[in-house]
Write a protein that holds these residues in place. Sequence first.
Motif, PDB file in Angstrom:
ATOM      1  N   UNK A   1       0.802  -1.227   0.000  1.00 38.47           N
ATOM      2  CA  UNK A   1       0.000   0.000   0.000  1.00 38.47           C
ATOM      3  C   UNK A   1       0.836   1.279   0.000  1.00 38.47           C
ATOM      4  N   UNK A   2       2.060   1.196  -0.441  1.00 41.62           N
ATOM      5  CA  UNK A   2       2.913   2.381  -0.413  1.00 41.62           C
ATOM      6  C   UNK A   2       2.905   3.111  -1.761  1.00 41.62           C
ATOM      7  N   UNK A   3       3.156   4.412  -1.693  1.00 44.10           N
ATOM      8  CA  UNK A   3       3.135   5.291  -2.859  1.00 44.10           C
ATOM      9  C   UNK A   3       4.254   6.301  -2.708  1.00 44.10           C
ATOM     10  N   UNK A   4       4.813   6.706  -3.839  1.00 44.69           N
ATOM     11  CA  UNK A   4       5.832   7.759  -3.813  1.00 44.69           C
ATOM     12  C   UNK A   4       5.778   8.567  -5.103  1.00 44.69           C
ATOM     13  N   UNK A   5       6.440   9.729  -5.070  1.00 48.13           N
ATOM     14  CA  UNK A   5       6.539  10.592  -6.242  1.00 48.13           C
ATOM     15  C   UNK A   5       7.751  11.498  -6.103  1.00 48.13           C
ATOM     16  N   UNK A   6       8.182  12.050  -7.233  1.00 45.98           N
ATOM     17  CA  UNK A   6       9.211  13.086  -7.249  1.00 45.98           C
ATOM     18  C   UNK A   6       8.525  14.434  -7.419  1.00 45.98           C
ATOM     19  N   UNK A   7       9.049  15.448  -6.754  1.00 44.10           N
ATOM     20  CA  UNK A   7       8.562  16.820  -6.925  1.00 44.10           C
ATOM     21  C   UNK A   7       9.776  17.736  -6.865  1.00 44.10           C
ATOM     22  N   UNK A   8       9.832  18.705  -7.786  1.00 46.20           N
ATOM     23  CA  UNK A   8      10.942  19.651  -7.776  1.00 46.20           C
ATOM     24  C   UNK A   8      10.946  20.429  -6.461  1.00 46.20           C
ATOM     25  N   UNK A   9      12.141  20.627  -5.912  1.00 44.62           N
ATOM     26  CA  UNK A   9      12.276  21.350  -4.645  1.00 44.62           C
ATOM     27  C   UNK A   9      11.750  22.781  -4.755  1.00 44.62           C
ATOM     28  N   UNK A  10      11.780  23.347  -5.944  1.00 44.60           N
ATOM     29  CA  UNK A  10      11.299  24.715  -6.152  1.00 44.60           C
ATOM     30  C   UNK A  10       9.775  24.787  -6.313  1.00 44.60           C
ATOM     31  N   UNK A  11       9.119  23.664  -6.454  1.00 49.06           N
ATOM     32  CA  UNK A  11       7.669  23.648  -6.679  1.00 49.06           C
ATOM     33  C   UNK A  11       6.936  23.640  -5.329  1.00 49.06           C
ATOM     34  N   UNK A  12       7.010  24.773  -4.655  1.00 45.87           N
ATOM     35  CA  UNK A  12       6.470  24.886  -3.302  1.00 45.87           C
ATOM     36  C   UNK A  12       4.962  24.657  -3.213  1.00 45.87           C
ATOM     37  N   UNK A  13       4.150  25.114  -4.177  1.00 47.00           N
ATOM     38  CA  UNK A  13       2.709  24.816  -4.078  1.00 47.00           C
ATOM     39  C   UNK A  13       2.421  23.307  -4.101  1.00 47.00           C
TER      40      UNK A  13
END
Length: 190
Positions: free
Chosen positions: A138-150
Amino acid sequence: MDFWALYLYLVNRLHLIMITLQTAQFSDYLSIAHLHAANWRQSYRGILSDFFLQNEVEKYMEQTWRYKLDKPPAKQFTTLALYEHKIVGFSCLVLDEDPRFGSMLDNLHVAPGEQNKGIGKTLMQHCAGIIIDLAKDRSLWLWVYAQNLPAIAVYERLGGTRVETVEKQTAEDRPALVHRYAWADVSLLR
């Protein structure tokens, strides 16, 4: 105030919209690509060059989504969020992508002008349901840019935990910091 007047008041006050979800088909690739490109233009200034965002992102996304939807792997689930038959968001989930972190949310985008209406959360909850029904865990992950604060704020509000920060190459082959956000149990999203 009668029931319908109260309902309409709340819908307008809370900026809620009624969306439907459906599985993306190959024929949707251009619509997805255009929404994705518009979202990048809004959210990725300073991460990607203005030249790329103004001149190349559309073609890049068209090629990307043509490839992703042509013959998708069995573990890839691309879902559209529709409002009045118009795509207002989408998600792309890959089950069991990482042995440690589980299923990967490869993409989650909501059209500019449609954000903060619960569409992203609805898509996340839908992905959680797919994971619960079909994934090994049941685990999930994603990448998000460090600059994408919203986006980071949204993922943290939804219970995601930052587990690492690494440098990755952008679509332009430039280095950028990205955070991996993870959910140990997606049932908390439902």
